[in-house]
Design a protein around this motif. Structure first.
Motif, PDB file in Angstrom:
ATOM      1  N   ARG A   1      -1.431   6.700  15.967  1.00 12.78           N
ATOM      2  CA  ARG A   1      -1.035   8.175  15.498  1.00 12.78           C
ATOM      3  C   ARG A   1      -2.084   9.114  15.638  1.00 12.78           C
TER       4      ARG A   1
ATOM      5  N   GLU B   1       0.878  -1.187  -0.012  1.00 10.10           N
ATOM      6  CA  GLU B   1       0.060  -0.071   0.077  1.00 10.10           C
ATOM      7  C   GLU B   1       0.853   1.323  -0.030  1.00 10.10           C
ATOM      8  N   SER B   2       2.098   1.409   0.295  1.00 10.58           N
ATOM      9  CA  SER B   2       2.906   2.554   0.148  1.00 10.58           C
ATOM     10  C   SER B   2       4.342   2.426   0.022  1.00 10.58           C
TER      11      SER B   2
ATOM     12  N   CYS C   1       9.569   6.796  10.199  1.00  9.90           N
ATOM     13  CA  CYS C   1       8.945   5.477  10.719  1.00  9.90           C
ATOM     14  C   CYS C   1       9.795   4.444  10.094  1.00  9.90           C
TER      15      CYS C   1
ATOM     16  N   PHE D   1       3.875   4.202  17.778  1.00 13.35           N
ATOM     17  CA  PHE D   1       2.946   5.338  16.789  1.00 13.35           C
ATOM     18  C   PHE D   1       2.499   6.297  17.446  1.00 13.35           C
TER      19      PHE D   1
ATOM     20  N   ASP E   1       6.382   8.645   7.962  1.00 13.13           N
ATOM     21  CA  ASP E   1       7.090   7.647   7.257  1.00 13.13           C
ATOM     22  C   ASP E   1       8.628   8.306   6.827  1.00 13.13           C
TER      23      ASP E   1
ATOM     24  N   ASP F   1       6.576  -4.505  12.729  1.00 12.53           N
ATOM     25  CA  ASP F   1       5.655  -3.406  12.496  1.00 12.53           C
ATOM     26  C   ASP F   1       4.780  -2.756  13.293  1.00 12.53           C
ATOM     27  N   ARG F   2       3.549  -3.297  13.407  1.00 10.17           N
ATOM     28  CA  ARG F   2       2.314  -2.819  13.993  1.00 10.17           C
ATOM     29  C   ARG F   2       1.728  -3.887  15.263  1.00 10.17           C
TER      30      ARG F   2
ATOM     31  N   ASN G   1       0.447   9.009   6.424  1.00  9.03           N
ATOM     32  CA  ASN G   1       1.658   8.544   5.811  1.00  9.03           C
ATOM     33  C   ASN G   1       1.761   9.430   4.728  1.00  9.03           C
TER      34      ASN G   1
ATOM     35  N   ARG H   1       5.739   0.381   2.873  1.00  8.55           N
ATOM     36  CA  ARG H   1       5.529  -1.013   2.911  1.00  8.55           C
ATOM     37  C   ARG H   1       6.676  -1.571   1.919  1.00  8.55           C
TER      38      ARG H   1
HETATM   39  O1  GYE Z   1       2.992   4.521   7.814  1.00  6.88           O
HETATM   40  C1  GYE Z   1       2.376   3.171   6.080  1.00  6.88           C
HETATM   41  C2  GYE Z   1       2.054   1.758   5.796  1.00  6.88           C
HETATM   42  O2  GYE Z   1       2.721   0.189   9.575  1.00  6.88           O
HETATM   43  C3  GYE Z   1       4.233   1.909   9.624  1.00  6.88           C
HETATM   44  O3  GYE Z   1       1.995   1.147   7.190  1.00  6.88           O
HETATM   45  C4  GYE Z   1       3.403   1.238   8.926  1.00  6.88           C
HETATM   46  C5  GYE Z   1       2.461   2.076   7.918  1.00  6.88           C
HETATM   47  C6  GYE Z   1       2.978   3.250   7.322  1.00  6.88           C
HETATM   48  O4  GYE Z   1       0.961   1.609   4.971  1.00  6.88           O
HETATM   49  O5  GYE Z   1       2.918   3.986   5.020  1.00  6.88           O
END
Ligand code: GYE
Length: 336
Positions: A183, A49-50, A285, A145, A265, A127-128, A237, A53
């Motif tokens: 966050r 997604e980013s 991050c 976070f 991020d 990560d989470r 993000n 990631r």
């Molecule tokens: O901020 C975001 C990604 O879990 C820290 O997940 C990650 C977050 C990050 O989709 O860009």
């Protein structure tokens, strides 16, 4: 020459005692220490997604190759049900001795965690954070976070200096994700800390799956709904902050001038907007977590106990105010 019966019995007993003695003191050879080549990791990734990631995924793939770890990669397409499927798949897979989870959500993992434990699979959360008893996994390695939310508030307070009051719009990541939940919580709880500007979160909406396209539409709708009232935007993000910047600029306002924007991020794309001044601050991050995660998994395979339940990542913050030259120099040293 015939040996008396009792003597034979005594000698047999003697031998038996000696054998027993030998076997009891003969400690079983300690199991050979496992090495990275003995690790087969089932990695359950959230999705793609980013930029963050992508960097996180590369960290796991590149480090596995470098360390000779066998990596089985699963892209969950940001769906929790896919993560449960992957978990069961790796639990059934005799080759897999380690399962690494980057969680899409915070709940719903208890059953598979218990099943993995029963199957003697080492589980590491990366990560989470998730809402599960820490006894169900070896350790969690990931960001604080809530602290990032606090740092975001402090950066926003600084950017809004000179304004007595300010309205903030919040574009959230996926509402199930601890990164978004925390966050949001961290930013909200730190608002009273700003003594120079009374900041109010005017409105907040989550972009499902962290989708920047939806993030842009959300910002466009807020710009219509709150015309002339928006002073600042917090995107969860870089992609969501950049989407908000594009919507702001398209509305005729100027990001970084009429509307202050912060992100999280600190990816290369985030730096690009810090350097052009449209993004005022970017709270880092760290996605490069694989070496720590693999080390923890190897420790677990080798029976190391007393590990921390959570190892927070080391992270920084970056500001447009640092100037383009300095930011360019920093960007040149970064991997993502
Ligand atoms: O901020 C975001 C990604 O879990 C820290 O997940 C990650 C977050 C990050 O989709 O860009």
């Amino acid at each position: 020459m015939t040996m008396s019966r009792s003597l034979r019995i005594a000698m047999t007993l003697g031998v038996a005692v000696m054998v027993a003695a030998c076997s009891s003191t003969a400690t079983t050879a300690p199991a050979a220490k496992k090495a990275y080549k003995d690790m087969t990791v089932g990695f359950i990734q959230t999705g793609s997604e980013s930029g963050w990631r992508a960097a996180n995924t590369s960290s796991f793939k590149e480090t596995a190759t470098a360390d000779g770890i066998t990596l089985k990669f699963y892209d969950s397409q940001n769906k929790i049900e896919n993560q449960i499927t992957a978990f069961n798949q790796y639990i059934q897979d005799p080759a897999v001795n380690v399962i690494v989870l980057a969680a899409v959500g915070t709940t719903g993992y208890d059953d598979v965690l218990k099943a993995a434990k029963a199957a003697h699979k080492v589980v590491v959360i990366e990560d989470r954070r998730i809402e599960a008893d820490a006894s169900l996994y070896y350790t969690y390695i990931g960001s604080d976070f809530i602290k990032e939310g606090h740092e975001g508030e402090a950066a926003m307070c600084d950017l809004l200096k000179g304004k007595a009051t300010a309205n903030v719009i919040e574009i959230g990541g996926d509402q199930a994700a601890s990164a978004a939940i925390d966050r949001h919580k961290g930013f909200a709880e730190a608002l009273p800390n700003c003594t120079t500007t009374a900041m109010t979160v005017l409105d907040y909406q989550n972009a499902p799956g962290w989708d920047p396209v939806q993030g842009k539409s959300i910002m466009e709708a807020f710009l219509k709904k709150y015309t002339g009232k928006i002073d600042a935007v917090m995107g969860h993000n870089d992609e969501l902050s950049i989407a908000a910047i594009q919507a702001i600029d398209a509305s005729g306002l100027k990001a970084g001038k009429d509307v202050q924007v912060i992100g999280f991020d600190a990816t290369a794309d985030g730096f690009k907007y810090l350097i052009n001044g449209e993004l005022g601050a970017d709270i880092e991050c760290n996605p490069l977590l694989a070496p720590q995660v693999y080390k923890a998994a190897l420790d677990a395979l080798n029976g190391v106990t007393g590990q921390q339940a959570w190892t927070p990542s080391q992270e920084g913050q970056f500001f447009a105010a640092q100037g383009a030259t300095a930011l360019q120099a920093i960007l040149a040293t970064r991997k993502y």
